[in-house]
Motif scaffolding. Structure first.
Motif, PDB file in Angstrom:
ATOM      1  N   PRO A  56      81.708  -3.037  84.867  1.00  0.00           N
ATOM      2  CA  PRO A  56      82.453  -1.910  85.213  1.00  0.00           C
ATOM      3  C   PRO A  56      81.865  -0.583  86.094  1.00  0.00           C
ATOM      4  CG  PRO A  56      80.733  -1.921  83.434  1.00  0.00           C
ATOM      5  CD  PRO A  56      80.772  -3.220  84.181  1.00  0.00           C
ATOM      6  N   TYR A  57      82.921  -0.093  86.884  1.00  0.00           N
ATOM      7  CA  TYR A  57      82.690   0.819  87.894  1.00  0.00           C
ATOM      8  C   TYR A  57      81.713   0.142  89.535  1.00  0.00           C
ATOM      9  CZ  TYR A  57      83.346   3.456  84.112  1.00  0.00           C
ATOM     10  OH  TYR A  57      83.961   3.735  82.982  1.00  0.00           O
ATOM     11  N   LEU A  58      81.446  -1.469  89.250  1.00  0.00           N
ATOM     12  CA  LEU A  58      80.532  -1.787  90.435  1.00  0.00           C
ATOM     13  C   LEU A  58      81.171  -2.852  90.992  1.00  0.00           C
ATOM     14  CD1 LEU A  58      77.863  -3.614  88.000  1.00  0.00           C
ATOM     15  CD2 LEU A  58      77.657  -1.633  89.443  1.00  0.00           C
ATOM     16  N   TYR A  59      81.763  -2.209  92.534  1.00  0.00           N
ATOM     17  CA  TYR A  59      82.411  -3.284  93.401  1.00  0.00           C
ATOM     18  C   TYR A  59      82.214  -3.018  94.452  1.00  0.00           C
ATOM     19  CZ  TYR A  59      86.704  -1.240  90.514  1.00  0.00           C
ATOM     20  OH  TYR A  59      87.277  -1.168  89.093  1.00  0.00           O
ATOM     21  N   GLY A  60      82.242  -4.209  94.671  1.00  0.00           N
ATOM     22  CA  GLY A  60      81.391  -4.846  95.818  1.00  0.00           C
ATOM     23  C   GLY A  60      80.462  -5.561  95.338  1.00  0.00           C
ATOM     24  N   ILE A  61      79.434  -6.340  96.323  1.00  0.00           N
ATOM     25  CA  ILE A  61      78.784  -7.465  96.332  1.00  0.00           C
ATOM     26  C   ILE A  61      77.066  -6.893  96.377  1.00  0.00           C
ATOM     27  CG2 ILE A  61      78.668  -8.538  98.161  1.00  0.00           C
ATOM     28  CD1 ILE A  61      77.875 -10.500  94.842  1.00  0.00           C
ATOM     29  N   GLY A  62      77.436  -5.922  97.667  1.00  0.00           N
ATOM     30  CA  GLY A  62      76.059  -4.949  97.659  1.00  0.00           C
ATOM     31  C   GLY A  62      76.123  -4.290  96.644  1.00  0.00           C
ATOM     32  N   LYS A  63      76.751  -3.945  96.532  1.00  0.00           N
ATOM     33  CA  LYS A  63      76.274  -1.616  95.081  1.00  0.00           C
ATOM     34  C   LYS A  63      76.260  -2.896  93.729  1.00  0.00           C
ATOM     35  CE  LYS A  63      77.848   1.634  92.617  1.00  0.00           C
ATOM     36  NZ  LYS A  63      78.967   2.722  91.971  1.00  0.00           N
ATOM     37  N   ALA A  64      76.718  -4.362  93.586  1.00  0.00           N
ATOM     38  CA  ALA A  64      76.414  -5.461  92.545  1.00  0.00           C
ATOM     39  C   ALA A  64      75.309  -5.990  92.593  1.00  0.00           C
ATOM     40  CB  ALA A  64      78.031  -6.491  92.216  1.00  0.00           C
ATOM     41  N   PHE A  84      77.023 -14.369  89.832  1.00  0.00           N
ATOM     42  CA  PHE A  84      78.041 -13.767  90.573  1.00  0.00           C
ATOM     43  C   PHE A  84      79.188 -14.322  89.978  1.00  0.00           C
ATOM     44  CE2 PHE A  84      75.013 -11.216  92.193  1.00  0.00           C
ATOM     45  CZ  PHE A  84      75.657  -9.507  91.075  1.00  0.00           C
ATOM     46  N   SER A  85      79.308 -15.559  90.733  1.00  0.00           N
ATOM     47  CA  SER A  85      80.838 -16.969  90.447  1.00  0.00           C
ATOM     48  C   SER A  85      80.919 -16.571  89.079  1.00  0.00           C
ATOM     49  CB  SER A  85      79.708 -18.252  90.611  1.00  0.00           C
ATOM     50  OG  SER A  85      80.933 -18.959  90.768  1.00  0.00           O
ATOM     51  N   SER A  86      79.709 -16.660  87.937  1.00  0.00           N
ATOM     52  CA  SER A  86      80.033 -17.363  86.485  1.00  0.00           C
ATOM     53  C   SER A  86      80.828 -16.150  86.255  1.00  0.00           C
ATOM     54  CB  SER A  86      78.935 -16.686  85.689  1.00  0.00           C
ATOM     55  OG  SER A  86      78.402 -16.692  85.581  1.00  0.00           O
ATOM     56  N   ILE A  87      81.304 -14.913  86.672  1.00  0.00           N
ATOM     57  CA  ILE A  87      81.767 -14.087  85.736  1.00  0.00           C
ATOM     58  C   ILE A  87      82.770 -13.157  86.297  1.00  0.00           C
ATOM     59  CG2 ILE A  87      79.177 -12.766  84.992  1.00  0.00           C
ATOM     60  CD1 ILE A  87      79.945 -10.343  87.379  1.00  0.00           C
ATOM     61  N   LYS A  92      83.978  -7.374  84.093  1.00  0.00           N
ATOM     62  CA  LYS A  92      84.089  -5.931  82.353  1.00  0.00           C
ATOM     63  C   LYS A  92      83.113  -7.329  81.013  1.00  0.00           C
ATOM     64  CE  LYS A  92      86.806  -2.330  84.121  1.00  0.00           C
ATOM     65  NZ  LYS A  92      88.477  -2.421  83.711  1.00  0.00           N
ATOM     66  N   ARG A  93      83.874  -8.560  81.316  1.00  0.00           N
ATOM     67  CA  ARG A  93      83.150  -8.893  79.439  1.00  0.00           C
ATOM     68  C   ARG A  93      82.411  -9.001  80.339  1.00  0.00           C
ATOM     69  NH1 ARG A  93      87.126  -8.481  76.604  1.00  0.00           N
ATOM     70  NH2 ARG A  93      89.126  -8.585  76.076  1.00  0.00           N
ATOM     71  N   ARG A  94      81.604 -10.046  81.292  1.00  0.00           N
ATOM     72  CA  ARG A  94      80.667 -10.646  81.460  1.00  0.00           C
ATOM     73  C   ARG A  94      79.285  -9.610  81.431  1.00  0.00           C
ATOM     74  NH1 ARG A  94      83.523 -13.935  79.016  1.00  0.00           N
ATOM     75  NH2 ARG A  94      85.080 -15.537  80.606  1.00  0.00           N
ATOM     76  N   TYR A  95      79.713  -8.465  81.050  1.00  0.00           N
ATOM     77  CA  TYR A  95      78.968  -7.447  81.492  1.00  0.00           C
ATOM     78  C   TYR A  95      77.992  -7.882  79.963  1.00  0.00           C
ATOM     79  CZ  TYR A  95      76.447  -3.652  83.367  1.00  0.00           C
ATOM     80  OH  TYR A  95      75.368  -2.286  83.496  1.00  0.00           O
ATOM     81  N   ILE A  96      78.259  -8.019  79.242  1.00  0.00           N
ATOM     82  CA  ILE A  96      77.786  -7.861  78.021  1.00  0.00           C
ATOM     83  C   ILE A  96      76.574  -8.821  78.015  1.00  0.00           C
ATOM     84  CG2 ILE A  96      78.746 -10.198  76.781  1.00  0.00           C
ATOM     85  CD1 ILE A  96      78.239  -7.132  74.594  1.00  0.00           C
ATOM     86  N   ALA A 102      69.558 -10.250  79.426  1.00  0.00           N
ATOM     87  CA  ALA A 102      69.659 -11.784  79.836  1.00  0.00           C
ATOM     88  C   ALA A 102      70.783 -12.420  79.179  1.00  0.00           C
ATOM     89  CB  ALA A 102      68.837 -12.279  79.785  1.00  0.00           C
ATOM     90  N   PRO A 103      71.124 -13.331  80.082  1.00  0.00           N
ATOM     91  CA  PRO A 103      72.784 -13.961  80.063  1.00  0.00           C
ATOM     92  C   PRO A 103      71.923 -14.920  78.438  1.00  0.00           C
ATOM     93  CG  PRO A 103      72.136 -14.237  82.192  1.00  0.00           C
ATOM     94  CD  PRO A 103      71.180 -14.214  81.443  1.00  0.00           C
ATOM     95  N   ASP A 104      72.701 -15.613  77.310  1.00  0.00           N
ATOM     96  CA  ASP A 104      72.220 -16.249  75.913  1.00  0.00           C
ATOM     97  C   ASP A 104      72.137 -17.908  76.767  1.00  0.00           C
ATOM     98  OD1 ASP A 104      75.040 -17.568  76.506  1.00  0.00           O
ATOM     99  OD2 ASP A 104      76.114 -15.901  74.596  1.00  0.00           O
ATOM    100  N   GLU A 105      71.683 -18.317  76.270  1.00  0.00           N
ATOM    101  CA  GLU A 105      71.043 -20.042  77.297  1.00  0.00           C
ATOM    102  C   GLU A 105      72.550 -20.340  76.816  1.00  0.00           C
ATOM    103  OE1 GLU A 105      69.492 -22.757  77.738  1.00  0.00           O
ATOM    104  OE2 GLU A 105      68.679 -21.395  77.342  1.00  0.00           O
TER     105      GLU A 105
END
Length: 175
Positions: A56-64, A84-87, A92-96, A102-105
């Protein structure tokens, strides 16, 4: 139907409006062809990564990279790059995962598969692969909302986007 090249995605995200017309589609096809004739694949990928949404509101790999990991993109580890490839294509959904700290297992195992593929394709040395498989993601929480507020934001953003129905009229106050 939904498949498109990185160049097409870059053209859509950087050069064209979101309108769904034949004219825009023809522009997209021409611009894609033109860019592929005049730019290297590396340059197209660089433009793409510097324009797309990573949350959300994160555009570009540098900012991310700074937001998620507190570092410049050039300093990302192979595992962080795999994150980054996985999201994509639904950051937005993966931002959870970031909201929860942390990512779940299950998601870590998905990232393991991406890292493994990169090793199999010769993009990681045996040593880089071993380190990446030992690591687990650690998010920089300096910019993080409290978990409850973060999850509420993601819920609101992902539920607000209604499916695009040509000619549909949103109720007053929606969107």
């Amino acid at each position: 139907l939904g498949a498109s090249s990185i160049t097409m995605q870059m053209v859509k995200n950087v050069l064209l409006s979101r309108e769904k017309t034949l004219s825009r589609k023809l522009q997209e096809l021409f611009l894609t062809w033109y860019l592929e004739q005049n730019l290297s694949k590396e340059r197209i990928l660089e433009i793409y990564f510097n324009a797309i949404e990573f949350g959300p509101y994160l555009y570009g790999i540098g900012k991310a990279a700074r937001h998620y990991f507190g570092k410049p993109a050039k300093d990302l580890t192979p595992r962080e790059a795999a994150w980054f490839s996985s999201i994509l294509p639904n950051p937005k959904r993966r931002y959870i995962h970031f909201c929860k700290g942390a990512p779940d297992e299950k998601w870590e195992k998905y990232i393991d598969r991406i890292v493994r593929r990169n090793h199999e394709r010769g993009r990681l040395t045996d040593e880089e692969f071993a380190v990446a498989m030992q690591d687990r993601l650690v998010f920089d929480r300096a910019e993080a909302l409290p978990e409850k507020d973060c999850i509420a934001l993601i819920t609101r953003l992902t539920e607000l986007a209604p499916p695009a129905i040509p000619g549909a009229v949103l109720p007053t106050g929606a969107g």
